[in-house]
Design a protein around this motif. Sequence first.
Motif, PDB file in Angstrom:
ATOM      1  N   GLN A 317       0.816  -1.206   0.000  1.00 51.68           N
ATOM      2  CA  GLN A 317       0.000   0.000   0.000  1.00 51.68           C
ATOM      3  C   GLN A 317       0.854   1.262   0.000  1.00 51.68           C
ATOM      4  N   TRP A 318       1.960   1.241   0.717  1.00 49.62           N
ATOM      5  CA  TRP A 318       2.801   2.424   0.874  1.00 49.62           C
ATOM      6  C   TRP A 318       3.860   2.551  -0.212  1.00 49.62           C
ATOM      7  N   GLY A 319       3.878   1.601  -1.169  1.00 53.54           N
ATOM      8  CA  GLY A 319       4.835   1.677  -2.265  1.00 53.54           C
ATOM      9  C   GLY A 319       6.250   1.297  -1.880  1.00 53.54           C
ATOM     10  N   GLU A 320       6.387   0.503  -0.823  1.00 55.48           N
ATOM     11  CA  GLU A 320       7.715   0.124  -0.347  1.00 55.48           C
ATOM     12  C   GLU A 320       8.199  -1.197  -0.933  1.00 55.48           C
ATOM     13  N   THR A 321       7.311  -1.898  -1.650  1.00 57.62           N
ATOM     14  CA  THR A 321       7.668  -3.165  -2.272  1.00 57.62           C
ATOM     15  C   THR A 321       6.903  -3.295  -3.577  1.00 57.62           C
ATOM     16  N   GLU A 322       7.237  -4.306  -4.360  1.00 60.82           N
ATOM     17  CA  GLU A 322       6.617  -4.498  -5.667  1.00 60.82           C
ATOM     18  C   GLU A 322       5.112  -4.764  -5.542  1.00 60.82           C
ATOM     19  N   ASP A 323       4.356  -4.153  -6.415  1.00 58.57           N
ATOM     20  CA  ASP A 323       2.911  -4.382  -6.484  1.00 58.57           C
ATOM     21  C   ASP A 323       2.658  -5.557  -7.434  1.00 58.57           C
ATOM     22  N   ALA A 324       3.000  -6.751  -6.979  1.00 63.48           N
ATOM     23  CA  ALA A 324       2.996  -7.935  -7.847  1.00 63.48           C
ATOM     24  C   ALA A 324       1.604  -8.298  -8.359  1.00 63.48           C
ATOM     25  N   HIS A 325       0.574  -7.945  -7.612  1.00 65.81           N
ATOM     26  CA  HIS A 325      -0.792  -8.329  -7.993  1.00 65.81           C
ATOM     27  C   HIS A 325      -1.571  -7.172  -8.638  1.00 65.81           C
ATOM     28  N   ARG A 326      -0.881  -6.081  -8.926  1.00 68.62           N
ATOM     29  CA  ARG A 326      -1.493  -4.921  -9.589  1.00 68.62           C
ATOM     30  C   ARG A 326      -2.706  -4.418  -8.804  1.00 68.62           C
ATOM     31  N   TRP A 327      -2.509  -4.223  -7.516  1.00 71.26           N
ATOM     32  CA  TRP A 327      -3.583  -3.766  -6.644  1.00 71.26           C
ATOM     33  C   TRP A 327      -3.694  -2.249  -6.592  1.00 71.26           C
ATOM     34  N   LEU A 328      -2.671  -1.539  -7.009  1.00 74.19           N
ATOM     35  CA  LEU A 328      -2.632  -0.095  -6.856  1.00 74.19           C
ATOM     36  C   LEU A 328      -3.033   0.607  -8.142  1.00 74.19           C
ATOM     37  N   THR A 329      -3.909   1.609  -8.028  1.00 73.84           N
ATOM     38  CA  THR A 329      -4.237   2.497  -9.137  1.00 73.84           C
ATOM     39  C   THR A 329      -3.529   3.818  -8.891  1.00 73.84           C
ATOM     40  N   ARG A 330      -2.591   4.146  -9.771  1.00 69.72           N
ATOM     41  CA  ARG A 330      -1.822   5.377  -9.605  1.00 69.72           C
ATOM     42  C   ARG A 330      -2.555   6.536 -10.275  1.00 69.72           C
ATOM     43  N   LEU A 331      -2.729   7.633  -9.542  1.00 70.40           N
ATOM     44  CA  LEU A 331      -3.447   8.780 -10.083  1.00 70.40           C
ATOM     45  C   LEU A 331      -2.506   9.699 -10.851  1.00 70.40           C
TER      46      LEU A 331
END
Length: 331
Positions: A317-331
């Motif tokens: 959530q905090w961007g400290e590790t890889e988003d391997a599951h593509r859970w984050l939507t970047r604005l």
Amino acid sequence: MAAFGTVFMPEMALSTFNGEQWSKPEVVAADHISLHPGAHVLHYASTCFEGLKAFRHEDGSITIFRMDANIARMIQSSRLLSLPEPSAQQLEDMIVGIVQHFADKVPAPPGSMYIRPTHIGTEPAIGKAANPSLTSMLYVLLSPVGDYFSGGIRPLRLLLEQNGSRCAAHMGMIKSGGNYASALQPILTARKAVNADQVLFCPDGDVQETGAANFLLIDGNEIITKALDSTFLHGITRDSILTLARDMGMTVSERELSVDELLERASKPGTEAALSGTAAVLTPVGTLIENGKEYTVGSGQQGPTTEKLRKALNAVQWGETEDAHRWLTRL
């Protein structure tokens, strides 16, 4: 920070359905809405909502965690409540738009911007107890929140309730206000009677969920939690934690869990239990209360696996590790 969810951004996104089509979403004042006293929601509880978070990363960018999953669940809730269904694109545009509007107010970790999309039936018709509202209102509130554990991590006390359910079985996977209302009196009674923090509903001995969170039992390298069905909420944090646990090589058992098995496993020295939810991610459970007797879960304190899983999800959530599951939507 003030108490979780008590401070709001001054504006929100809002759209209404007039029986034929949705209005173009607007940014309006968030301190009031206008409803007829006979509005369907006020009499027949035609309401559902979601809870998700936006996070500020170290590079200043803003991301929203698992928005697609929350949108899909809200559309499902609207459908099951016979409310007019918004499109996924409409919901995404409203959520993204209002978060961008207040992007500079998103707190840095461990804080976040809590996002509360809400859908209510607005038709003024008190004779429609057995019929749906033809009109509705959809809005998205924002609330900046701080560290859930700022006062320190305190393991929870849960009262096991075998004679009642959190809500009607066919309503369990709907995120509706009525489900929380039906659990409130048992929770207040448990607080007064045995100083419990929450009630773990276990109808006929089947371990389900608490009034506001999913329940996880951790026994060594295994996580045990109830298999998904219509009787309880399909938590997105729950799903995220189980996914990360599998990534770590843990065994995830989604199955029936009886009260007897729960108490037997809880007595083992290394056992842990936790509640999963958007606000805290994972909160440790230290004590189970059944028939006036208290059972300590493992050491009675937060265990290492609970801490490891919460930190792993926070790191995504905090961007400290890889988003391997593509859970984050970047604005």
